[in-house]
Design a protein around this motif. Sequence first.
Motif, short mmCIF file in Angstrom:
data_model
loop_
_atom_site.label_atom_id
_atom_site.label_comp_id
_atom_site.label_asym_id
_atom_site.label_seq_id
_atom_site.Cartn_x
_atom_site.Cartn_y
_atom_site.Cartn_z
N PHE A 14 70.02 85.55 29.83
CA PHE A 14 69.77 85.23 31.23
C PHE A 14 69.10 83.87 31.37
CE2 PHE A 14 70.06 89.89 32.05
CZ PHE A 14 71.02 89.83 33.05
N ASN A 15 68.17 83.54 30.49
CA ASN A 15 67.47 82.26 30.56
C ASN A 15 68.42 81.09 30.30
OD1 ASN A 15 64.88 83.14 31.22
ND2 ASN A 15 64.44 83.64 29.10
N ILE A 16 69.26 81.19 29.28
CA ILE A 16 70.19 80.10 28.96
C ILE A 16 71.23 79.95 30.07
CG2 ILE A 16 71.97 79.32 27.34
CD1 ILE A 16 69.26 79.09 26.14
N LEU A 17 71.80 81.06 30.53
CA LEU A 17 72.80 81.00 31.58
C LEU A 17 72.21 80.45 32.88
CD1 LEU A 17 75.72 81.72 32.38
CD2 LEU A 17 74.85 83.95 33.08
N GLY A 18 71.02 80.90 33.24
CA GLY A 18 70.37 80.40 34.44
C GLY A 18 70.04 78.93 34.34
N LEU A 19 69.63 78.49 33.17
CA LEU A 19 69.33 77.08 32.97
C LEU A 19 70.58 76.22 33.14
CD1 LEU A 19 67.18 74.98 32.01
CD2 LEU A 19 68.06 75.37 29.72
N LEU A 20 71.69 76.66 32.59
CA LEU A 20 72.93 75.91 32.72
C LEU A 20 73.42 75.85 34.17
CD1 LEU A 20 74.87 77.10 29.54
CD2 LEU A 20 73.75 74.91 29.93
N VAL A 21 73.32 76.96 34.89
CA VAL A 21 73.73 76.97 36.29
C VAL A 21 72.82 76.08 37.11
CG1 VAL A 21 73.93 78.45 38.33
CG2 VAL A 21 74.83 79.23 36.16
N CYS A 22 71.52 76.12 36.83
CA CYS A 22 70.55 75.30 37.56
C CYS A 22 70.79 73.81 37.31
CB CYS A 22 69.14 75.70 37.15
SG CYS A 22 67.86 74.94 38.15
N ILE A 23 71.03 73.43 36.07
CA ILE A 23 71.31 72.02 35.76
C ILE A 23 72.62 71.57 36.41
CG2 ILE A 23 71.94 70.45 33.89
CD1 ILE A 23 69.84 71.86 32.19
N GLY A 24 73.63 72.43 36.39
CA GLY A 24 74.88 72.10 37.06
C GLY A 24 74.70 71.93 38.56
N GLY A 25 73.90 72.79 39.17
CA GLY A 25 73.63 72.67 40.59
C GLY A 25 72.86 71.41 40.94
N LEU A 26 71.88 71.07 40.11
CA LEU A 26 71.11 69.85 40.37
C LEU A 26 71.95 68.60 40.16
CD1 LEU A 26 67.69 70.78 38.77
CD2 LEU A 26 68.24 70.59 41.19
N THR A 27 72.88 68.64 39.22
CA THR A 27 73.78 67.52 39.03
C THR A 27 74.72 67.38 40.22
OG1 THR A 27 73.70 67.86 36.64
CG2 THR A 27 75.52 66.54 37.48
N LEU A 28 75.20 68.50 40.72
CA LEU A 28 76.09 68.48 41.87
C LEU A 28 75.36 68.06 43.15
CD1 LEU A 28 79.04 69.16 42.51
CD2 LEU A 28 78.29 71.47 43.07
N LEU A 36 74.24 70.67 49.73
CA LEU A 36 73.90 72.06 50.03
C LEU A 36 74.42 73.00 48.95
CD1 LEU A 36 72.63 74.04 52.01
CD2 LEU A 36 74.85 74.18 53.14
N LEU A 37 75.64 72.77 48.50
CA LEU A 37 76.21 73.60 47.42
C LEU A 37 75.41 73.44 46.13
CD1 LEU A 37 78.45 75.44 46.33
CD2 LEU A 37 79.74 73.36 45.81
N GLY A 38 75.03 72.23 45.81
CA GLY A 38 74.26 71.99 44.59
C GLY A 38 72.89 72.63 44.62
N ARG A 39 72.23 72.53 45.77
CA ARG A 39 70.91 73.16 45.88
C ARG A 39 71.01 74.68 45.82
NH1 ARG A 39 68.12 69.43 50.58
NH2 ARG A 39 67.84 67.59 49.26
N SER A 40 72.08 75.21 46.42
CA SER A 40 72.28 76.66 46.37
C SER A 40 72.52 77.13 44.94
CB SER A 40 73.46 77.06 47.25
OG SER A 40 73.23 76.69 48.57
N LEU A 41 73.30 76.37 44.19
CA LEU A 41 73.53 76.71 42.79
C LEU A 41 72.25 76.59 41.96
CD1 LEU A 41 77.02 75.19 41.96
CD2 LEU A 41 76.37 77.58 41.96
N ALA A 42 71.43 75.61 42.27
CA ALA A 42 70.17 75.46 41.55
C ALA A 42 69.25 76.65 41.80
CB ALA A 42 69.48 74.17 41.95
N VAL A 43 69.19 77.12 43.03
CA VAL A 43 68.37 78.30 43.35
C VAL A 43 68.95 79.54 42.68
CG1 VAL A 43 67.66 79.83 45.23
CG2 VAL A 43 67.46 77.35 45.49
N LEU A 44 70.28 79.67 42.69
CA LEU A 44 70.92 80.80 42.02
C LEU A 44 70.63 80.79 40.51
CD1 LEU A 44 72.88 83.23 42.20
CD2 LEU A 44 74.70 81.60 41.70
#
Length: 72
Positions: A14-28, A36-44
């Motif tokens: 969960f930690n690795i997967l969440g970190l990858l999704v968060c980094i992808g969202g912040l990059t987006l 808005l999509l990037g921030r939502s992905l970062a929160v997710l």
Amino acid sequence: MTTYDLLQMLGYVFNILGLLVCIGGLTLARRPDRRLLGRSLAVLGFVIAAAPVLVQLFGLVEPVPVGALPPR
């Protein structure tokens, strides 16, 4: 195997997967049209990474009490 043991083992996943999704969202979120999509992905991603702790915090999984060690 109890659900607490399973949660402890899957915590790293969960930690690795969440970190990858968060980094992808912040990059987006760097693009103005996808902010808005990037921030939502970062929160997710943060919620995914914090899921094991949140599950224990809300009492859905109880830790197994550890007994005292017998004397030698």
